[in-house]
Scaffold this active site. Structure first.
Site: not given
Ligand code: DQA
Length: 147
Positions: A74, A77, A80, A87, A101-102, A107, A111
């Site tokens: 994961n 941020a 993005h 790389d 997670l989201s 959103r 994102r």
């Molecule tokens: C995230 C989604 C990203 O956009 C955000 O910056 C996060 C968490 C997620 O797990 O939903 O820090 O990766």
């Protein structure tokens, strides 16, 4: 099989951080659950969290000399923004599954784009802490089929 779990910036704050979006589980509880699941699936989980892009790039690069079979990540941020993490994944040529997670597609527009997804075998987003479990299961199944 060793699986490297990478968590990017601000994920150490899970449980406290915007629980309406990211849920109430802490990173510690997610990792501990994944460790148990990995054992059931016949894998060993090695976990790493960092708020620093370069540290994540270093950790991915190290995975080639450690006998890592695949990566669940994961990038938070950095998903993005980070050409360097993208790389690094391309360089090590290990199968990686991106996790969120989201549901990043539901959103803010910034994102919606992932720089890292194109070098991953798949992406799982939107199921809260279950996204990690689904990603680990998908990666292990991919590795078992491949071997
Ligand atoms: C995230 C989604 C990203 O956009 C955000 O910056 C996060 C968490 C997620 O797990 O939903 O820090 O990766």
């Amino acid at each position: 099989m060793k699986i490297l779990l990478i968590n990017g910036p601000n994920l150490q704050l899970l449980g406290f951080r915007e629980p309406g979006i990211y849920g109430h589980d802490t990173l510690e509880s997610i990792v501990s659950h994944l460790r148990e699941l990995a054992a059931e699936l016949g894998c060993e989980l090695i976990d790493f969290q960092s708020n620093h892009e370069g540290a994540i790039v270093d950790r991915i690069g190290e995975s080639v000399t450690e006998g890592i079979s695949g990566i669940v990540m994961n990038p938070a941020a950095y998903t993005h923004t980070s050409v360097a993490i993208r790389d690094a994944i391309a360089a090590v040529k290990l199968p990686a599954v991106e996790v969120h997670l989201s549901n990043v597609h539901a959103r803010e527009e910034f994102r919606n784009r992932s720089l890292t997804a194109p070098v991953c075998i798949g992406v799982i987003a939107g199921f809260g802490a279950d996204s990690y479990e689904l990603a680990l299961r998908a990666l292990c199944s991919h590795l078992k089929k491949r071997n």
